[in-house]
Enzyme design. Structure first.
Site, PDB file in Angstrom:
ATOM      1  CB  VAL A  40      31.977  33.165  43.764  1.00 19.60           C
ATOM      2  CG1 VAL A  40      31.563  33.826  45.076  1.00 19.60           C
ATOM      3  CG2 VAL A  40      30.765  32.988  42.867  1.00 19.60           C
TER       4      VAL A  40
ATOM      5  CG  ASN B  89      53.035  43.253  28.479  1.00 17.13           C
ATOM      6  OD1 ASN B  89      53.515  42.186  28.139  1.00 17.13           O
ATOM      7  ND2 ASN B  89      51.737  43.455  28.536  1.00 17.13           N
TER       8      ASN B  89
END
Length: 560
Positions: A299, A440
């Site tokens: 949450v 990446n």
């Protein structure tokens, strides 16, 4: 031997004479004597050391701009003590190499709880190989390719990195094709076998009506898409691109977020910069929590747009304190019986979402559950990954039902940035926005292009951090410079996260002092849904509720 030495001496003398001649021409063309005389006349009252300082500043302006001379990659530890990549940039400044800055990039590897030992060991080896390959790329080819480039030219640097990465992708493709051809040539061709006869249909029970089984048969479950391949070592590209951007900012005495903003706005400084709204994890749910709620992974609290970042964090800390008190006062969960763990109806869970421990719903039922949830709790203004990305039909249904009330955001359900840019489309799933991460081979130019694409589609961008994050706070500068709507940093704990929250406070203070702090608009969802927008124009929809919470659905609860 003597002739060779004499030839070398003559060559050196000619080179020195040429350099002297160039120096005299530069001396004459730039009128250095006059500049020195003006400088000395204007600083006659200063001490000799001060004069020399002014002279140094004068000559530094005439010096060649800094250029990259060396890039160094190192294997370091991230916030969880796991290996990741650090990149340092050295530049030639006034003929001397100087270490300018360093960055640490987060790896793309997720953190799996209670993973099987063999899987954990395999991922550990994969991570180690990825980092060591990235270090080798940086220290060998990349440092050679970037030598002599100006760090201020981010587009040129990113293009060099992109070309290098494409060559590595091609090498990997050719290697795999060669391995496959060798494997095919060594494996003998099996003789064709007669296919077995299909099993007879089950006997029809007495009294069973024809066609009843067909009415109970559920739609086939769409198998998960194959995981996008990630080239080993690709984090070197993203890390070097970020390090160069930070180097340019340091050399220009600018904060990194301003350099990123200039890159996004074509070197025109925006009049105002906004602080992204925080998405702060308040409660961890799922199977790692003491309760039985598996519908949500966590949450998330979202402060109101009218609050400052510091005010928002103070409010969320107070909410978190009350939540922790409530959890501590709640009775411990009852131990699960053997039946619920190993027997019962677990065989029927295939393709369904586990909303509570032992309670499963199919994708169509989940749409109704989300609609009921949002109607009952209007302060929930965002759902992150409510479905697997394969359940595209349910994404459409949820978006059509709730697109006028909350954001439907794709995180892990989205494609990678490289694939999205290749397709030129962010609307793979019906959603309101995407979570963007710097991992990446994503360069600074890619981030700018990606956020521009999201903006052009009237989607919102959420800048998020990877699970294996480091204490490097650069991603906060990236989020501010790119002008994203939200930033998702995790909970208000752990040093690597708190460092980023503190950086956000610092940037906000700087923008206030400079008079360049812009304000976020209130949440409006109408423009995300054409039908809802028409209804809003006709005055048929109520005002949106005051935002407080978002929920991130645990994707792993879908059994495939």
């Amino acid at each position: 031997m003597g002739e060779e030495g004499g030839g070398r001496s003559c060559g050196t003398t000619r080179e020195l004479q040429k350099l002297k001649q160039q120096a005299m021409e530069y001396y004459r063309e730039n009128d250095v004597p006059r500049r020195l005389e003006e400088l000395l006349n204007s600083t006659f009252y200063l001490q000799p050391a001060d004069v020399y300082g002014h002279l140094a500043n004068c000559f530094s302006k005439l010096a060649k701009p800094p250029t990259i001379c060396k890039v160094v990659g190192k294997n370091v530890l991230d916030g969880l003590g796991l290996p990741t990549l650090q990149v340092e940039i050295f530049c030639t400044i006034q003929n001397f190499p100087k270490n300018i800055c360093s960055v640490v990039i987060s790896t793309h590897f997720d953190v799996h709880e209670n993973a099987l030992p063999e899987l954990a060991e395999a991922e550990e080896l994969e991570r180690s190989d990825a980092v060591s390959t990235a270090v080798r790329w940086v220290n060998e080819t990349i440092t050679e390719e970037l030598q002599g480039l100006a760090p201020s030219n981010q587009a040129e640097v990113d293009q060099v990195l992109r070309t290098f990465f494409e060559s590595k992708v091609q090498e990997d493709k050719e290697r795999k094709e060669l391995e496959k051809s060798l494997e095919d040539s060594t494996v003998p061709t099996p003789s064709p076998l007669t296919p077995p006869l299909p099993p007879p249909p089950p006997a029809k029970k007495k009294g069973q009506k024809q066609g009843r089984k067909d009415t109970l048969t559920e739609k086939p479950i769409i198998p998960p898409e194959p995981v996008e391949p990630i080239l080993c070592g690709s984090m070197a590209i993203g890390a070097v691109s970020l390090a160069v951007a930070k180097t340019s900012a340091v050399l220009g005495s600018n904060p990194l977020y301003l350099n990123i903003a200039l890159l996004k706005h074509h070197q025109e400084q925006p009049a105002k910069l906004t602080i992204p709204l925080l998405m702060v994890s308040l409660v961890s749910c799922g199977k790692s929590s003491p309760g039985k709620l598996n519908l949500m992974k966590e949450v998330i609290g979202i402060p109101h747009p009218g609050l400052t970042a510091k005010q928002g964090v103070d409010m969320l800390l107070e909410i978190q304190k009350h939540i922790n008190q409530a959890i501590e006062m709640s009775p411990p969960p009852k131990p699960e019986t053997r039946k619920s763990q190993n027997g019962g109806k677990r065989g029927q869970s295939k393709g369904k979402y586990e909303v509570m421990m032992g309670t499963y719903k199919n994708a169509a039922e989940m749409v109704d559950l989300y609609v009921e949830l949002i109607n009952k709790f209007p302060s929930i203004i965002a759902l992150i990954d409510p479905f697997r990305k394969e359940d595209s039909e349910q994404w459409d249904s949820t978006y059509n039902a709730l697109g006028s009330k909350c954001y439907i955001i794709a995180g892990t359900a989205s494609k990678s940035i490289s694939k999205l840019l290749e397709d030129g489309n962010v609307g793979i799933l019906r959603c309101s926005g995407l979570i963007v991460k710097h991992t990446n081979q994503t360069t600074m130019s890619d981030l700018v292009e990606m956020t521009n694409l999201i903006d052009s589609k009237k989607h919102i961008a959420v800048f998020g951090s990877a699970e294996g994050e480091s204490s490097d706070d650069s991603l906060v500068d990236l989020a501010v410079g790119l002008g994203v709507r939200f930033i998702k940093l995790g909970g208000l704990s752990r040093g690597e996260r708190v460092t980023k929250y503190n950086r956000l406070f610092t940037i906000e203070e700087e923008l206030v002092q400079n008079g360049t702090l812009g304000f976020n608009e209130e949440h409006t969802f109408f423009y995300l849904n054409e039908e809802a927008e028409k209804a809003a124009m006709a005055g048929e929809l109520p005002e949106p509720p005051e935002p407080i919470f978002a929920t991130e659905v645990v994707e792993e609860s879908a059994k495939t």
